[in-house]
Design a protein around this motif. Structure first.
Motif, PDB file in Angstrom:
ATOM      1  N   GLY A 233      -6.435   4.960  -0.801  1.00 19.76           N
ATOM      2  CA  GLY A 233      -5.644   5.381   0.348  1.00 19.76           C
ATOM      3  C   GLY A 233      -5.321   6.857   0.276  1.00 19.76           C
ATOM      4  O   GLY A 233      -5.897   7.602  -0.517  1.00 19.76           O
ATOM      5  N   VAL A 234      -4.427   7.273   1.117  1.00 21.65           N
ATOM      6  CA  VAL A 234      -4.034   8.684   1.143  1.00 21.65           C
ATOM      7  C   VAL A 234      -2.515   8.807   1.046  1.00 21.65           C
ATOM      8  O   VAL A 234      -1.785   7.882   1.405  1.00 21.65           O
ATOM      9  N   PHE A 235      -2.083   9.944   0.542  1.00 15.57           N
ATOM     10  CA  PHE A 235      -0.655  10.252   0.576  1.00 15.57           C
ATOM     11  C   PHE A 235      -0.330  10.901   1.922  1.00 15.57           C
ATOM     12  O   PHE A 235      -1.122  11.697   2.431  1.00 15.57           O
ATOM     13  N   VAL A 236       0.804  10.529   2.476  1.00 11.78           N
ATOM     14  CA  VAL A 236       1.255  11.209   3.690  1.00 11.78           C
ATOM     15  C   VAL A 236       2.411  12.136   3.300  1.00 11.78           C
ATOM     16  O   VAL A 236       3.074  11.910   2.286  1.00 11.78           O
ATOM     17  N   ASP A 238       5.218  13.022   5.146  1.00 10.86           N
ATOM     18  CA  ASP A 238       6.582  12.648   5.523  1.00 10.86           C
ATOM     19  C   ASP A 238       6.568  11.404   6.404  1.00 10.86           C
ATOM     20  O   ASP A 238       5.502  10.852   6.717  1.00 10.86           O
ATOM     21  N   VAL A 239       7.760  10.988   6.831  1.00  7.78           N
ATOM     22  CA  VAL A 239       7.905   9.770   7.625  1.00  7.78           C
ATOM     23  C   VAL A 239       7.161   9.883   8.958  1.00  7.78           C
ATOM     24  O   VAL A 239       6.501   8.935   9.391  1.00  7.78           O
ATOM     25  N   GLN A 240       7.240  11.061   9.587  1.00 10.50           N
ATOM     26  CA  GLN A 240       6.570  11.239  10.878  1.00 10.50           C
ATOM     27  C   GLN A 240       5.062  11.021  10.755  1.00 10.50           C
ATOM     28  O   GLN A 240       4.449  10.357  11.585  1.00 10.50           O
ATOM     29  N   LEU A 242       3.586   9.301   8.450  1.00 11.72           N
ATOM     30  CA  LEU A 242       3.351   7.881   8.139  1.00 11.72           C
ATOM     31  C   LEU A 242       3.284   7.065   9.426  1.00 11.72           C
ATOM     32  O   LEU A 242       2.356   6.272   9.623  1.00 11.72           O
ATOM     33  N   LYS A 245       0.118   7.752  11.340  1.00 10.30           N
ATOM     34  CA  LYS A 245      -1.047   7.088  10.729  1.00 10.30           C
ATOM     35  C   LYS A 245      -1.074   5.592  11.064  1.00 10.30           C
ATOM     36  O   LYS A 245      -2.128   5.025  11.335  1.00 10.30           O
TER      37      LYS A 245
END
Lengths: 254, 319
Positions: A233-236, A238-240, A242, A245
């Motif tokens: 997977g990937v790291f996002v 911040d919450v926005q 996320l 995505k």
């Protein structure tokens, strides 16, 4: 009251298991083994009941390869009075099914005039979750599965069980089979003096044929493979991001 | 649909509670339909409405109904006898239940009476006698061939799609009489936590909290997020052991197995035993402040953040 505790030697729960390249099983060589964690809980409960003078005699039993003796010694060090090792060679040990185990234990129960059997709710290697039920059925005894609390009351046990969505409480009349859940107790460690003492406790060696049981597997293992690997997977940031995505993937509504 | 063998027939043990059919029964019906004509056995005190409902489930040809006050709490010792009586009359080639506490309690008990080895928690059916099931907490998949004369099986609900209610045209039959006099087990009480949330095992979205949540008060954050998403609430063993969440919320090898569309792991490190319970989820999100937490290795989307900031922010953003 006489108790029997069934204990199984399994690959330690913390080991990351590896599948053999020829897909016939998992690699057992040079891997840490220990007593199945649920069986430790089963044993601990029996020992606590012995400390409360409810149980007089605890017999630890293991059906397994020569090395299963090690965990029987551990059981003795933790408080079992004696042990019975029903030995099979390593090849057969890999094919043993709960039905075979239950048949052997049923015979021992009769020979030893056992009143209560404690076993773990499942072994963490085959994850079958069957032995207690099969044994109770063979003996026509009541079964109290997934116990998180065990209270002796006369010739009965009041057992609180972990069930889907909560818990329930049943009363089983002795003789009975109890399978233990994680929440039942916190097993003790074997102390060095007790480990030394355990070496002198009786450990009987038997074979399945001593009990008139023939290990005939009804389940053939065709292939053992790795589970499908999840794509990385990937790291996002911040919450926005996320939320964006998840919406992009259609998991969250736009 | 593939049906193996000409006279193959399978019996599904229906599960219910609170007067409602448990959804895992429908997953079991789908699995059973791959093994032959499907009959369903329903046992309890007052079963007419559930039996009626079962007749309408696709694939179901026959609904066997056993009604008796003594079957009210469905003690495995008694249900076993009803299953055996039904087996004696109809000679099913397989007997199937969901791998729930109900199914696990009965299937091995029946198997012992028939002298067969049961197969637990199957996730795939290759043929009438060949199945796949996870072992070692899902760290390996084992393909097995059962040589048993009758296949006694529990199925992992999340691995089989539920059969539709509607389209079926089963007929209700009264179960053959069975011995219900087993007096060695007595049901005393039941305490089922009614969270008001969607059922953990069938929810499309699950939000789970771990040790990182820190306290049972803080667990409210997990409930709030789940509420916002209309999802179920789960927990890691660490969170349950620490008393942050009740036992029945535990997801993992020794708890519930879930496979929702979206699994959000909050403050969960991702031990093998936890992964065993959720790694078949469609999309996994991990929120954790430790970038090295193993949960990130299975997560589709990872957010390295303090959950006490991220979760309220997430809830707000979903308003």
């Amino acid at each position: 009251m006489r108790a029997l505790v069934g204990v199984k030697r399994v690959i330690d729960y913390a080991v990351k298991i590896r599948v053999k390249p020829d897909k016939t099983g998992v690699i057992h060589e040079n891997v840490q083994n220990s007593m199945n964690p649920f069986d430790e809980i089963a044993l601990e409960e029996a020992v606590r009941l012995k400390e409360k003078n409810v149980i007089k005699d605890i017999v630890a039993v293991s059906l397994g390869p020569p090395k299963a003796q090690e965990i029987l010694r551990t059981a003795l060090a933790k408080g079992a009075d004696r042990a019975i090792h029903v030995e099979v060679d390593d090849k057969i040990a890999e094919k043993i099914e709960p039905l075979n185990v239950a048949k052997v234990i049923a015979k021992i129960v009769q020979n030893e005039k056992i009143d209560v059997v404690f076993v773990g709710k499942q072994a963490i290697d085959d994850d079958s979750n069957q032995t207690a039920q099969i044994l109770a059925s063979l003996l026509d005894w009541p079964q109290a599965l997934f116990a998180s609390k065990v209270e002796p009351e006369g010739d009965t046990f009041k057992v609180t069980r972990e069930i889907d969505g909560g818990h329930d409480t049943i009363r089983v009349k002795l003789p009975a089979v109890i399978s233990t859940d994680l929440r039942l107790n916190e097993p003790r460690y074997a102390t060095l003096p007790n480990i030394m003492k355990a070496k002198k406790k009786p450990l009987e060696k038997k074979t399945p044929s001593d009990y008139g049981v023939e290990i005939i597997p009804q389940t053939e293992i065709l292939e053992v493979t790795d589970p499908p690997v999840r794509q990385a997977g990937v790291f996002v940031d911040d919450v926005q991001m996320l939320i964006a995505k998840l919406k992009e993937k259609g998991v969250l509504k736009q | 649909m593939i049906i193996y063998g000409r006279f193959a027939s399978s019996l599904v043990l229906a599960e219910h509670g609170d007067g409602k059919l448990n959804m895992v029964t429908l997953n079991a019906v789908t699995a059973a339909s791959k093994l032959g004509d499907v009959s369903v056995l329903v046992t309890g005190a007052d079963m007419k409405s559930i039996a009626q409902q079962l007749t309408k489930v696709e694939h179901v040809k026959r609904v066997i109904m056993a009604e008796d006050e003594k079957l009210k709490v469905q003690l495995p010792e008694l249900v076993t006898n009803v299953v055996l009586a039904s087996q004696k009359r109809f000679g099913f080639s397989s007997i199937i239940a969901g791998s729930s506490t109900f199914g696990r309690g009965i299937i091995p008990r029946v198997a012992a009476k028939l002298d067969v080895s049961p197969i637990s928690d199957i996730t795939f059916i290759h043929s009438e006698n060949t199945f796949s099931r996870p072992i070692y907490a899902g760290s390996a998949i084992c393909k097995v061939k059962s040589l048993a004369s009758v296949k006694l099986i529990t199925v992992r609900g999340t691995a089989f799609s539920p059969a539709n209610i509607g389209g079926g045209s089963g007929a209700i039959e009264i179960a053959p009489s069975a011995d219900l006099d087993f007096a060695k087990t007595e049901f005393l009480s039941q305490d089922v936590s009614n969270s008001g949330r969607p059922d953990l095992q069938t929810a499309k979205i699950v939000v789970s909290g771990g040790r990182g949540v820190g306290s049972s008060e803080n667990f409210k954050l997990i409930y709030d997020l789940a509420h916002k998403l209309n999802g179920g609430v789960g927990a890691s063993r660490a969170a349950v052991d620490a008393g942050y969440a009740p036992n029945d919320l535990q997801v993992g090898q020794t708890g519930k197995i879930v496979a929702p569309e979206l699994y959000i792991a909050v403050g969960i490190s991702g031990a093998i035993q936890h992964l065993a319970g959720m790694k078949d989820s469609k999309t996994i999100v991990a929120i954790n402040k430790d970038p090295d937490a193993p949960i990130f290795q299975v997560a589709d989307f990872g957010l390295k953040a303090d959950l006490f900031q991220a979760i309220p922010e997430l809830i707000k953003a979903l308003e």
